[in-house]
Design a protein around this motif. Structure first.
Motif, PDB file in Angstrom:
ATOM      1  N   ALA A 285       0.768  -1.161  -0.112  1.00 10.38           N
ATOM      2  CA  ALA A 285       0.074   0.143   0.048  1.00 10.38           C
ATOM      3  C   ALA A 285       0.991   1.356  -0.015  1.00 10.38           C
ATOM      4  O   ALA A 285       0.555   2.325  -0.904  1.00 10.38           O
ATOM      5  N   LEU A 286       1.929   1.170   0.816  1.00  4.75           N
ATOM      6  CA  LEU A 286       2.863   2.405   0.703  1.00  4.75           C
ATOM      7  C   LEU A 286       3.634   2.596  -0.593  1.00  4.75           C
ATOM      8  O   LEU A 286       3.829   3.804  -1.157  1.00  4.75           O
ATOM      9  N   GLU A 287       3.793   1.357  -1.113  1.00  2.45           N
ATOM     10  CA  GLU A 287       4.496   1.619  -2.752  1.00  2.45           C
ATOM     11  C   GLU A 287       3.368   2.010  -3.537  1.00  2.45           C
ATOM     12  O   GLU A 287       3.803   3.002  -4.571  1.00  2.45           O
ATOM     13  N   ALA A 288       2.074   1.931  -3.387  1.00  2.00           N
ATOM     14  CA  ALA A 288       1.125   2.380  -4.249  1.00  2.00           C
ATOM     15  C   ALA A 288       1.079   3.874  -3.996  1.00  2.00           C
ATOM     16  O   ALA A 288       0.836   4.832  -4.981  1.00  2.00           O
ATOM     17  N   LEU A 289       1.169   4.425  -2.906  1.00  2.00           N
ATOM     18  CA  LEU A 289       1.039   5.659  -2.420  1.00  2.00           C
ATOM     19  C   LEU A 289       2.213   6.546  -3.059  1.00  2.00           C
ATOM     20  O   LEU A 289       2.160   7.586  -3.599  1.00  2.00           O
ATOM     21  N   VAL A 290       3.404   5.719  -3.131  1.00  4.11           N
ATOM     22  CA  VAL A 290       4.649   6.358  -3.511  1.00  4.11           C
ATOM     23  C   VAL A 290       4.533   6.536  -5.037  1.00  4.11           C
ATOM     24  O   VAL A 290       4.708   7.632  -5.609  1.00  4.11           O
ATOM     25  N   LEU A 291       3.918   5.598  -5.837  1.00  2.00           N
ATOM     26  CA  LEU A 291       3.410   5.897  -7.339  1.00  2.00           C
ATOM     27  C   LEU A 291       2.484   6.935  -7.495  1.00  2.00           C
ATOM     28  O   LEU A 291       2.605   7.668  -8.566  1.00  2.00           O
ATOM     29  N   VAL A 292       1.433   7.084  -6.673  1.00  2.00           N
ATOM     30  CA  VAL A 292       0.658   8.270  -6.749  1.00  2.00           C
ATOM     31  C   VAL A 292       1.268   9.651  -6.656  1.00  2.00           C
ATOM     32  O   VAL A 292       1.197  10.513  -7.459  1.00  2.00           O
ATOM     33  N   VAL A 293       2.326   9.548  -5.761  1.00  2.00           N
ATOM     34  CA  VAL A 293       3.144  10.931  -5.575  1.00  2.00           C
ATOM     35  C   VAL A 293       3.896  11.168  -6.875  1.00  2.00           C
ATOM     36  O   VAL A 293       4.195  12.310  -7.240  1.00  2.00           O
TER      37      VAL A 293
END
Length: 115
Positions: A7-15
């Motif tokens: 989920a954190l990796e997904a958030l980084v991709l959004v950023v």
């Protein structure tokens, strides 16, 4: 733990998608828009897999392991200065997620018959 890291990796991709969109220039408009779309699609896929892992859906393990293997390859490409710290972060996250998904306790939980 693995689901939270994904989920954190997904958030980084959004950023990264937002940063790419913020740096759009007319000279590279097509590349910027398609890169943004790719980051958002990858983020949505990883977020869905993270949620599915959290809900103990066994199918989500395969795509997440594949994403982590790609991430380990990316870490290898970033290993030289000045991106060494990024490579270490990518590699550590990838290894931790893979180890978490292949741990015997995780396998037992994911292989149970749904109630």
């Amino acid at each position: 733990m693995a689901a939270a890291l994904v989920a954190l990796e997904a958030l980084v991709l959004v950023v990264l998608a937002v940063l790419e969109l913020a740096n759009l220039r007319s000279i590279r408009l097509t590349m910027g828009v398609t890169t943004t779309a790719f980051f958002l699609a990858a983020a949505a896929g990883l977020a869905w897999c993270a949620w599915s892992l959290w809900r103990t859906r066994r199918w989500a393990r395969g795509p997440v392991v594949m994403a982590q293997l790609i991430q380990l390859g990316l870490a290898w490409n970033f290993r030289d200065a000045p991106t060494t710290l990024m490579a270490i972060g990518l590699a550590v996250a990838g290894v931790v997620v893979i180890a978490g998904l292949l741990h015997p306790a995780t396998t037992r939980v994911l292989e149970r018959d749904p109630a």
